[in-house]
Scaffold this motif. Sequence first.
Motif, PDB file in Angstrom:
ATOM      1  N   LYS A 187     -18.227 117.826  26.310  1.00 52.17           N
ATOM      2  CA  LYS A 187     -18.952 118.478  27.402  1.00 52.17           C
ATOM      3  C   LYS A 187     -18.176 119.731  27.747  1.00 52.17           C
ATOM      4  CE  LYS A 187     -20.158 117.906  32.230  1.00 52.17           C
ATOM      5  NZ  LYS A 187     -19.945 117.082  33.411  1.00 52.17           N
ATOM      6  N   PRO A 188     -18.819 120.907  27.664  1.00 49.32           N
ATOM      7  CA  PRO A 188     -18.095 122.140  27.998  1.00 49.32           C
ATOM      8  C   PRO A 188     -17.671 122.162  29.471  1.00 49.32           C
ATOM      9  CG  PRO A 188     -20.245 122.622  27.001  1.00 49.32           C
ATOM     10  CD  PRO A 188     -20.194 121.156  27.274  1.00 49.32           C
ATOM     11  N   VAL A 189     -16.438 122.551  29.705  1.00 51.26           N
ATOM     12  CA  VAL A 189     -15.934 122.759  31.057  1.00 51.26           C
ATOM     13  C   VAL A 189     -15.921 124.260  31.321  1.00 51.26           C
ATOM     14  CG1 VAL A 189     -13.940 122.521  32.601  1.00 51.26           C
ATOM     15  CG2 VAL A 189     -14.552 120.661  31.027  1.00 51.26           C
ATOM     16  N   LYS A 190     -15.364 125.007  30.354  1.00 47.92           N
ATOM     17  CA  LYS A 190     -15.320 126.467  30.482  1.00 47.92           C
ATOM     18  C   LYS A 190     -15.179 127.099  29.104  1.00 47.92           C
ATOM     19  CE  LYS A 190     -13.100 130.321  32.678  1.00 47.92           C
ATOM     20  NZ  LYS A 190     -12.383 130.804  33.810  1.00 47.92           N
ATOM     21  N   ILE A 191     -16.067 128.028  28.812  1.00 48.78           N
ATOM     22  CA  ILE A 191     -15.942 128.875  27.623  1.00 48.78           C
ATOM     23  C   ILE A 191     -15.383 130.197  28.148  1.00 48.78           C
ATOM     24  CG2 ILE A 191     -17.132 129.968  25.688  1.00 48.78           C
ATOM     25  CD1 ILE A 191     -17.289 126.866  25.682  1.00 48.78           C
ATOM     26  N   PHE A 192     -14.213 130.574  27.664  1.00 54.42           N
ATOM     27  CA  PHE A 192     -13.588 131.781  28.186  1.00 54.42           C
ATOM     28  C   PHE A 192     -14.364 133.023  27.758  1.00 54.42           C
ATOM     29  CE2 PHE A 192     -10.017 128.745  27.966  1.00 54.42           C
ATOM     30  CZ  PHE A 192      -9.719 128.717  29.323  1.00 54.42           C
ATOM     31  N   LYS A 193     -14.706 133.852  28.730  1.00 51.51           N
ATOM     32  CA  LYS A 193     -15.407 135.107  28.453  1.00 51.51           C
ATOM     33  C   LYS A 193     -14.571 135.956  27.501  1.00 51.51           C
ATOM     34  CE  LYS A 193     -18.122 138.415  31.006  1.00 51.51           C
ATOM     35  NZ  LYS A 193     -18.495 138.887  32.342  1.00 51.51           N
ATOM     36  N   GLU A 194     -13.293 136.048  27.807  1.00 53.41           N
ATOM     37  CA  GLU A 194     -12.310 136.677  26.929  1.00 53.41           C
ATOM     38  C   GLU A 194     -11.374 135.575  26.464  1.00 53.41           C
ATOM     39  OE1 GLU A 194     -12.111 139.850  25.856  1.00 53.41           O
ATOM     40  OE2 GLU A 194     -13.988 140.231  26.919  1.00 53.41           O
ATOM     41  N   PRO A 195     -11.307 135.310  25.162  1.00 54.51           N
ATOM     42  CA  PRO A 195     -10.403 134.263  24.688  1.00 54.51           C
ATOM     43  C   PRO A 195      -8.978 134.487  25.198  1.00 54.51           C
ATOM     44  CG  PRO A 195     -11.803 135.032  22.903  1.00 54.51           C
ATOM     45  CD  PRO A 195     -12.031 135.960  24.069  1.00 54.51           C
ATOM     46  N   VAL A 196      -8.275 133.383  25.461  1.00 56.42           N
ATOM     47  CA  VAL A 196      -6.908 133.453  25.982  1.00 56.42           C
ATOM     48  C   VAL A 196      -5.969 133.601  24.787  1.00 56.42           C
ATOM     49  CG1 VAL A 196      -5.116 132.281  27.299  1.00 56.42           C
ATOM     50  CG2 VAL A 196      -7.531 132.014  27.947  1.00 56.42           C
ATOM     51  N   GLU A 197      -5.467 134.824  24.593  1.00 56.91           N
ATOM     52  CA  GLU A 197      -4.560 135.071  23.478  1.00 56.91           C
ATOM     53  C   GLU A 197      -3.295 134.253  23.684  1.00 56.91           C
ATOM     54  OE1 GLU A 197      -2.507 138.734  21.020  1.00 56.91           O
ATOM     55  OE2 GLU A 197      -4.042 139.204  22.513  1.00 56.91           O
ATOM     56  N   LEU A 198      -2.902 133.545  22.646  1.00 54.02           N
ATOM     57  CA  LEU A 198      -1.809 132.591  22.775  1.00 54.02           C
ATOM     58  C   LEU A 198      -0.415 133.202  22.642  1.00 54.02           C
ATOM     59  CD1 LEU A 198      -1.963 129.679  23.482  1.00 54.02           C
ATOM     60  CD2 LEU A 198      -1.783 129.121  21.090  1.00 54.02           C
ATOM     61  N   LYS A 199      -0.265 134.177  21.793  1.00 58.32           N
ATOM     62  CA  LYS A 199       1.077 134.711  21.511  1.00 58.32           C
ATOM     63  C   LYS A 199       1.844 135.128  22.771  1.00 58.32           C
ATOM     64  CE  LYS A 199       3.563 137.616  18.288  1.00 58.32           C
ATOM     65  NZ  LYS A 199       3.483 138.584  17.211  1.00 58.32           N
ATOM     66  N   PRO A 200       1.222 135.821  23.736  1.00 55.10           N
ATOM     67  CA  PRO A 200       1.976 136.197  24.939  1.00 55.10           C
ATOM     68  C   PRO A 200       2.431 134.996  25.784  1.00 55.10           C
ATOM     69  CG  PRO A 200      -0.020 137.513  24.741  1.00 55.10           C
ATOM     70  CD  PRO A 200      -0.110 136.435  23.710  1.00 55.10           C
ATOM     71  N   GLU A 229       1.618 120.752  32.485  1.00 55.95           N
ATOM     72  CA  GLU A 229       2.186 122.031  32.918  1.00 55.95           C
ATOM     73  C   GLU A 229       1.770 123.162  31.964  1.00 55.95           C
ATOM     74  OE1 GLU A 229       6.581 124.053  33.432  1.00 55.95           O
ATOM     75  OE2 GLU A 229       6.386 121.882  33.677  1.00 55.95           O
ATOM     76  N   ASP A 230       1.790 122.900  30.665  1.00 58.10           N
ATOM     77  CA  ASP A 230       1.370 123.908  29.683  1.00 58.10           C
ATOM     78  C   ASP A 230      -0.135 124.158  29.778  1.00 58.10           C
ATOM     79  OD1 ASP A 230       3.961 124.240  28.828  1.00 58.10           O
ATOM     80  OD2 ASP A 230       3.738 122.970  27.061  1.00 58.10           O
ATOM     81  N   TYR A 231      -0.889 123.108  29.991  1.00 55.00           N
ATOM     82  CA  TYR A 231      -2.339 123.234  30.186  1.00 55.00           C
ATOM     83  C   TYR A 231      -2.618 124.182  31.358  1.00 55.00           C
ATOM     84  CZ  TYR A 231      -6.757 121.870  32.394  1.00 55.00           C
ATOM     85  OH  TYR A 231      -7.981 121.881  33.013  1.00 55.00           O
ATOM     86  N   ARG A 232      -1.914 123.975  32.476  1.00 54.85           N
ATOM     87  CA  ARG A 232      -2.134 124.832  33.649  1.00 54.85           C
ATOM     88  C   ARG A 232      -1.821 126.293  33.369  1.00 54.85           C
ATOM     89  NH1 ARG A 232       1.490 122.324  36.963  1.00 54.85           N
ATOM     90  NH2 ARG A 232       1.242 120.153  36.525  1.00 54.85           N
ATOM     91  N   LYS A 233      -0.768 126.539  32.591  1.00 54.43           N
ATOM     92  CA  LYS A 233      -0.397 127.929  32.249  1.00 54.43           C
ATOM     93  C   LYS A 233      -1.495 128.579  31.407  1.00 54.43           C
ATOM     94  CE  LYS A 233       4.542 127.087  32.498  1.00 54.43           C
ATOM     95  NZ  LYS A 233       5.751 126.800  31.767  1.00 54.43           N
ATOM     96  N   ILE A 234      -2.055 127.837  30.474  1.00 52.96           N
ATOM     97  CA  ILE A 234      -3.122 128.376  29.616  1.00 52.96           C
ATOM     98  C   ILE A 234      -4.376 128.654  30.444  1.00 52.96           C
ATOM     99  CG2 ILE A 234      -4.693 127.831  27.728  1.00 52.96           C
ATOM    100  CD1 ILE A 234      -2.280 126.214  26.496  1.00 52.96           C
ATOM    101  N   ILE A 235      -4.765 127.708  31.283  1.00 54.66           N
ATOM    102  CA  ILE A 235      -5.972 127.865  32.123  1.00 54.66           C
ATOM    103  C   ILE A 235      -5.799 129.036  33.071  1.00 54.66           C
ATOM    104  CG2 ILE A 235      -7.390 126.773  33.902  1.00 54.66           C
ATOM    105  CD1 ILE A 235      -7.850 125.757  30.983  1.00 54.66           C
ATOM    106  N   GLU A 236      -4.634 129.159  33.678  1.00 57.34           N
ATOM    107  CA  GLU A 236      -4.375 130.267  34.600  1.00 57.34           C
ATOM    108  C   GLU A 236      -4.492 131.610  33.882  1.00 57.34           C
ATOM    109  OE1 GLU A 236      -3.955 132.037  38.108  1.00 57.34           O
ATOM    110  OE2 GLU A 236      -4.069 129.866  37.871  1.00 57.34           O
ATOM    111  N   ALA A 237      -4.034 131.676  32.646  1.00 55.88           N
ATOM    112  CA  ALA A 237      -4.118 132.920  31.878  1.00 55.88           C
ATOM    113  C   ALA A 237      -5.575 133.278  31.563  1.00 55.88           C
ATOM    114  CB  ALA A 237      -3.329 132.797  30.581  1.00 55.88           C
ATOM    115  N   GLY A 238      -6.457 132.298  31.604  1.00 56.05           N
ATOM    116  CA  GLY A 238      -7.871 132.545  31.317  1.00 56.05           C
ATOM    117  C   GLY A 238      -8.691 132.962  32.513  1.00 56.05           C
ATOM    118  N   LYS A 239      -8.052 133.073  33.675  1.00 55.19           N
ATOM    119  CA  LYS A 239      -8.791 133.463  34.883  1.00 55.19           C
ATOM    120  C   LYS A 239      -8.871 134.954  35.037  1.00 55.19           C
ATOM    121  CE  LYS A 239      -8.056 129.273  37.429  1.00 55.19           C
ATOM    122  NZ  LYS A 239      -7.519 128.619  38.590  1.00 55.19           N
TER     123      LYS A 239
END
Length: 145
Positions: A94-107, A135-145
């Motif tokens: 079930k989709p929760v959020k499709i990022f409008k701009e993908p969250v680039e991982l390298k940074p 904690e890592d999940y939260r960092k990724i989600i925050e970067a997608g906002k």
Amino acid sequence: MAIWIASGNRENWEVVKTHNIWGVPKRSKSLHTRVKVGDTILMYTRSEVRGKDVLPSAIMGEFKVTEIYEDVRLLFTAPPQMGDEVFPYRFRLKPVKIFKEPVELKPLIPELGFVTNKTMWSGHFRQAMREIPEEDYRKIIEAGK
């Protein structure tokens, strides 16, 4: 509930978006018993070259697992080294959020605790799925906002 990163190519990302299904290969059968309904999956796509463009490694979206099942119908595209793999161990999503701009991982690599080798970080994303800390999940989600 566990949080997972699922690693794939952009062709299979399109399958996930269209059908809300993720599949793992036969060799990853143990995931089929470890992943539970209600778990979170972040969909990761590896870096790819498309013509003159380089598409970066990125998190594309967040999903919840709603069903776990097996199916051998061809749906996903296997990389050449995997031969006729059909990814039979599947998760309905079930989709929760499709990022409008993908969250680039390298940074984000310096901040992610589960990535222990910051120089050769891509090795942490070479398996079908891996569990990550909240904690890592939260960092990724925050970067997608």
